[in-house]
Design an enzyme around this catalytic site. Structure first.
Site, PDB file in Angstrom:
ATOM      1  N   SER A 168      36.484 -11.270  -9.960  1.00 38.89           N
ATOM      2  CA  SER A 168      36.834 -12.543 -10.991  1.00 38.89           C
ATOM      3  C   SER A 168      38.380 -12.479 -11.011  1.00 38.89           C
ATOM      4  CB  SER A 168      36.440 -12.001 -12.468  1.00 38.89           C
ATOM      5  OG  SER A 168      36.678 -13.086 -13.432  1.00 38.89           O
TER       6      SER A 168
ATOM      7  N   TYR B  37      35.040  -7.793 -19.815  1.00 43.09           N
ATOM      8  CA  TYR B  37      34.581  -8.179 -18.591  1.00 43.09           C
ATOM      9  C   TYR B  37      35.691  -8.004 -17.530  1.00 43.09           C
ATOM     10  CZ  TYR B  37      32.806 -11.620 -14.980  1.00 43.09           C
ATOM     11  OH  TYR B  37      32.550 -12.148 -13.841  1.00 43.09           O
TER      12      TYR B  37
ATOM     13  N   GLY C 163      22.789 -18.443  -8.566  1.00 41.33           N
ATOM     14  CA  GLY C 163      24.354 -18.603  -8.636  1.00 41.33           C
ATOM     15  C   GLY C 163      24.843 -18.166  -7.402  1.00 41.33           C
TER      16      GLY C 163
END
Length: 249
Positions: A137, A150, A17
């Site tokens: 994120s 998360y 990734g």
């Protein structure tokens, strides 16, 4: 401006990734790259892809001793570190009411504890003028279904980065965060969705992104390369959203 010749770069979670794409770009620009990962087979395959003498170290970023070992090896072999990309991360999508203690602990162990102690142990061996890049994120500041834990684990590292950008300023070490939106990486495969369900997921997600598609690992790698290089020499303490505009909506 992206030349990294003579630089020593460490990428955690460099086996696939975003981490793999970034490590490959660092190596292509002349850096000596070291990647870490938990699975030897994945790391070995990544090293073949990166080429250029890249080195792999097996270990778990949630284990503080792993970072201590890496710091020792970097000093012994290279005399220090110039670029540290704290990229390793895990995600379990689940509604808050259904999250188990194990799911919670696993995400904070890697995403938060792993980043904090990685920087704590590796910053002392970084050379003045180095660059720390943390993979965050967009979930940290917008709602995404099933991402509560998360999101919390990633929000914490934004606070860490702001503190570190100031704490390390005397050594001119820059600390920045990259916050990806949805990216087409092997993480999608780990969801275990049948092909038709995955296609529907990608369609629905793409419709929520102004640029109309998922990002690619190389696009995130380009952002990491920018923050690793002298092209960003007057940038520290930022959260760079690489999300196709998704955080606008």
């Amino acid at each position: 401006m992206d030349d990294l010749s003579g630089k020593i770069a460490l990428v955690t979670g460099g086996g696939s990734g975003i981490g793999l794409a970034s490590a490959k770009m660092f190596a292509d620009q002349g850096a000596q790259v070291i990647i870490t990962g938990r699975r030897k087979d994945v790391v070995d395959q990544a090293l073949e892809h990166i080429g250029r003498g890249a080195i792999g170290i097996i270990g778990d970023v949630a284990d503080v001793s792993h970072h201590e070992t890496i710091a020792h090896e970097l000093m012994r072999s290279f005399g220090g570190l110039d670029i540290y990309m704290a990229n390793a991360g895990v995600n379990t999508i689940n509604h808050s009411s259904q999250v188990s203690e194990a799911e919670y602990e696993a995400q904070f162990a890697v995403n938060t504890r792993g980043v904090f102690f990685g920087v704590q142990k590796l910053a002392p061996v970084m050379r003045n003028g180095g660059s720390v890049i943390i993979t965050g994120s967009i979930a940290s500041d917008r709602y995404m279904e099933g991402h509560a834990v998360y999101a919390g684990s990633k929000a914490a590292i934004l606070a860490f980065a702001r503190c570190w950008a100031v704490e390390l300023k005397a050594r001119r070490i820059r600390v920045n965060v990259i916050s990806p939106g949805p990216v087409d990486t092997p993480i999608l495969d780990k969801l275990g969705l049948p092909p038709e369900a995955r296609a529907l997921l990608e369609k629905n997600v793409s419709e929520a992104i102004p640029l109309g598609r998922l990002g690619t690992p190389d696009e995130l790698g380009n952002a990491a390369l920018f923050l690793a290089s002298d092209a960003s020499s007057f940038i520290t303490g930022i959260n760079l959203r690489v999300d196709g505009g998704m955080s606008l909506l």
